[in-house]
Scaffold this motif. Structure first.
Motif, PDB file in Angstrom:
ATOM      1  N   ARG A 181    -119.622 -43.280  42.645  1.00  0.00           N
ATOM      2  CA  ARG A 181    -118.645 -42.357  43.237  1.00  0.00           C
ATOM      3  C   ARG A 181    -119.383 -41.521  44.268  1.00  0.00           C
ATOM      4  N   ARG A 182    -118.765 -41.349  45.417  1.00  0.00           N
ATOM      5  CA  ARG A 182    -119.333 -40.529  46.489  1.00  0.00           C
ATOM      6  C   ARG A 182    -118.280 -39.534  46.942  1.00  0.00           C
ATOM      7  N   GLN A 183    -118.672 -38.278  47.038  1.00  0.00           N
ATOM      8  CA  GLN A 183    -117.743 -37.263  47.520  1.00  0.00           C
ATOM      9  C   GLN A 183    -118.014 -37.015  48.999  1.00  0.00           C
ATOM     10  N   VAL A 184    -116.950 -37.123  49.786  1.00  0.00           N
ATOM     11  CA  VAL A 184    -117.050 -36.933  51.236  1.00  0.00           C
ATOM     12  C   VAL A 184    -116.424 -35.592  51.587  1.00  0.00           C
ATOM     13  N   TYR A 185    -117.129 -34.867  52.463  1.00  0.00           N
ATOM     14  CA  TYR A 185    -116.671 -33.577  52.986  1.00  0.00           C
ATOM     15  C   TYR A 185    -116.269 -33.795  54.441  1.00  0.00           C
ATOM     16  N   VAL A 186    -115.107 -33.269  54.824  1.00  0.00           N
ATOM     17  CA  VAL A 186    -114.653 -33.375  56.216  1.00  0.00           C
ATOM     18  C   VAL A 186    -114.017 -32.052  56.620  1.00  0.00           C
ATOM     19  N   ARG A 187    -114.281 -31.637  57.835  1.00  0.00           N
ATOM     20  CA  ARG A 187    -113.525 -30.554  58.451  1.00  0.00           C
ATOM     21  C   ARG A 187    -113.506 -30.791  59.951  1.00  0.00           C
ATOM     22  N   ARG A 188    -112.485 -30.228  60.586  1.00  0.00           N
ATOM     23  CA  ARG A 188    -112.412 -30.321  62.047  1.00  0.00           C
ATOM     24  C   ARG A 188    -113.504 -29.445  62.640  1.00  0.00           C
TER      25      ARG A 188
ATOM     26  N   ALA B 159    -118.952 -41.816  54.325  1.00  0.00           N
ATOM     27  CA  ALA B 159    -119.006 -40.802  55.383  1.00  0.00           C
ATOM     28  C   ALA B 159    -119.010 -41.451  56.767  1.00  0.00           C
ATOM     29  N   LEU B 160    -119.762 -42.528  56.942  1.00  0.00           N
ATOM     30  CA  LEU B 160    -119.792 -43.207  58.244  1.00  0.00           C
ATOM     31  C   LEU B 160    -118.437 -43.817  58.600  1.00  0.00           C
ATOM     32  N   LEU B 161    -117.790 -44.427  57.630  1.00  0.00           N
ATOM     33  CA  LEU B 161    -116.483 -45.014  57.897  1.00  0.00           C
ATOM     34  C   LEU B 161    -115.488 -43.925  58.302  1.00  0.00           C
ATOM     35  N   ALA B 162    -115.515 -42.806  57.591  1.00  0.00           N
ATOM     36  CA  ALA B 162    -114.619 -41.696  57.934  1.00  0.00           C
ATOM     37  C   ALA B 162    -114.957 -41.138  59.310  1.00  0.00           C
ATOM     38  N   LEU B 163    -116.223 -40.900  59.578  1.00  0.00           N
ATOM     39  CA  LEU B 163    -116.651 -40.325  60.853  1.00  0.00           C
ATOM     40  C   LEU B 163    -116.183 -41.179  62.031  1.00  0.00           C
ATOM     41  N   HIS B 164    -116.386 -42.470  61.926  1.00  0.00           N
ATOM     42  CA  HIS B 164    -116.024 -43.342  63.053  1.00  0.00           C
ATOM     43  C   HIS B 164    -114.517 -43.512  63.196  1.00  0.00           C
ATOM     44  N   GLN B 165    -113.788 -43.453  62.109  1.00  0.00           N
ATOM     45  CA  GLN B 165    -112.332 -43.529  62.223  1.00  0.00           C
ATOM     46  C   GLN B 165    -111.740 -42.226  62.755  1.00  0.00           C
ATOM     47  N   LEU B 166    -112.331 -41.090  62.373  1.00  0.00           N
ATOM     48  CA  LEU B 166    -111.788 -39.795  62.775  1.00  0.00           C
ATOM     49  C   LEU B 166    -112.175 -39.412  64.196  1.00  0.00           C
ATOM     50  N   GLY B 167    -113.405 -39.718  64.595  1.00  0.00           N
ATOM     51  CA  GLY B 167    -113.861 -39.401  65.945  1.00  0.00           C
ATOM     52  C   GLY B 167    -114.683 -38.127  66.026  1.00  0.00           C
ATOM     53  N   ARG B 168    -115.016 -37.758  67.236  1.00  0.00           N
ATOM     54  CA  ARG B 168    -115.963 -36.665  67.505  1.00  0.00           C
ATOM     55  C   ARG B 168    -115.474 -35.280  67.084  1.00  0.00           C
TER      56      ARG B 168
ATOM     57  N   TYR C 287    -114.674 -34.082  64.352  1.00  0.00           N
ATOM     58  CA  TYR C 287    -114.809 -33.813  62.923  1.00  0.00           C
ATOM     59  C   TYR C 287    -116.265 -33.758  62.492  1.00  0.00           C
ATOM     60  N   ILE C 288    -116.519 -32.937  61.493  1.00  0.00           N
ATOM     61  CA  ILE C 288    -117.808 -32.919  60.802  1.00  0.00           C
ATOM     62  C   ILE C 288    -117.583 -33.668  59.494  1.00  0.00           C
ATOM     63  N   VAL C 289    -118.413 -34.663  59.238  1.00  0.00           N
ATOM     64  CA  VAL C 289    -118.270 -35.490  58.041  1.00  0.00           C
ATOM     65  C   VAL C 289    -119.643 -35.656  57.413  1.00  0.00           C
ATOM     66  N   TRP C 290    -119.723 -35.440  56.116  1.00  0.00           N
ATOM     67  CA  TRP C 290    -120.965 -35.731  55.415  1.00  0.00           C
ATOM     68  C   TRP C 290    -120.719 -36.090  53.965  1.00  0.00           C
ATOM     69  N   ASP C 291    -121.713 -36.739  53.403  1.00  0.00           N
ATOM     70  CA  ASP C 291    -121.713 -37.140  52.004  1.00  0.00           C
ATOM     71  C   ASP C 291    -122.142 -35.917  51.210  1.00  0.00           C
ATOM     72  N   LYS C 292    -121.273 -35.369  50.384  1.00  0.00           N
ATOM     73  CA  LYS C 292    -121.550 -34.111  49.690  1.00  0.00           C
ATOM     74  C   LYS C 292    -122.169 -34.299  48.311  1.00  0.00           C
ATOM     75  N   ALA C 293    -121.713 -35.310  47.571  1.00  0.00           N
ATOM     76  CA  ALA C 293    -122.212 -35.504  46.206  1.00  0.00           C
ATOM     77  C   ALA C 293    -122.078 -36.970  45.830  1.00  0.00           C
ATOM     78  N   ALA C 294    -122.801 -37.343  44.767  1.00  0.00           N
ATOM     79  CA  ALA C 294    -122.736 -38.732  44.305  1.00  0.00           C
ATOM     80  C   ALA C 294    -122.934 -38.790  42.801  1.00  0.00           C
ATOM     81  N   GLU C 295    -122.307 -39.786  42.207  1.00  0.00           N
ATOM     82  CA  GLU C 295    -122.489 -40.096  40.795  1.00  0.00           C
ATOM     83  C   GLU C 295    -122.650 -41.602  40.679  1.00  0.00           C
ATOM     84  N   ILE C 296    -123.531 -42.020  39.785  1.00  0.00           N
ATOM     85  CA  ILE C 296    -123.693 -43.455  39.561  1.00  0.00           C
ATOM     86  C   ILE C 296    -123.773 -43.701  38.056  1.00  0.00           C
TER      87      ILE C 296
END
Length: 153
Positions: free
Chosen positions: A140-147, A66-75, A77-86
């Motif tokens: 596995r981490r699921q990332v959620y993104v929207r403008r 989520a952090l990598l996506a957030l910083h590449q996409l910029g302000r 966008y809303i980005v968060w870690d939605k789900a995880a599996e290990i």
């Protein structure tokens, strides 16, 4: 979002959640395309069997896609870690490492997928390995993104 990769790395290494779990961010790429994290097995992160606590293994990878996506996409966008599996594959002993990667081409695909306001959900995979390169866990981490809408920009 004014943090540089080096500054964010230093701040995350001061974060009590990581410090107490023995987690250390060792590298964040200058272009925000990858992050490498280490966990040193110690008294505070061992389970009853003397191996790495599963919660610490999961925490190693928690914010990074989520952090990598957030910083590449910029302000915009809303980005968060939605789900995880290990999946725990073998006992974690010694120093464990995980590298999360989100190439710039992926950020472009996210921009294209969300340009009309649609949400974007994707699973990203990484592994956790020991110092000998043995697989300890698959994550596995699921990332959620929207403008962002104009009102929440």
């Amino acid at each position: 979002m004014t943090a540089t990769p080096a500054r964010l790395r230093r701040l995350m290494n001061l974060w009590p959640t990581f410090r107490c779990a023995g987690i250390r961010v060792v590298h964040i790429a200058d272009d925000w395309s990858s992050a490498t994290v280490r966990l040193k097995l110690g008294v505070l992160n061992r389970n009853a069997f003397g191996t790495a606590f599963g919660g610490s293994l999961s925490a190693m990878t928690d914010p990074f896609f989520a952090l990598l996506a957030l910083h590449q996409l910029g302000r915009g966008y809303i980005v968060w870690d939605k789900a995880a599996e290990i999946e725990f594959v073998s006992p974690g002993r010694g120093t464990l490492t995980s590298t999360m990667t989100l190439p710039p081409e992926e950020a472009e695909q996210i921009r294209a997928a969300t340009k009309n306001g649609d949400k974007f959900l994707k699973w990203y995979d990484t592994t956790i390995v020991d110092a000998d390169g043995r697989l300890v866990a698959r994550v596995r981490r699921q990332v959620y993104v929207r403008r962002r809408k104009r009102a929440d920009a």
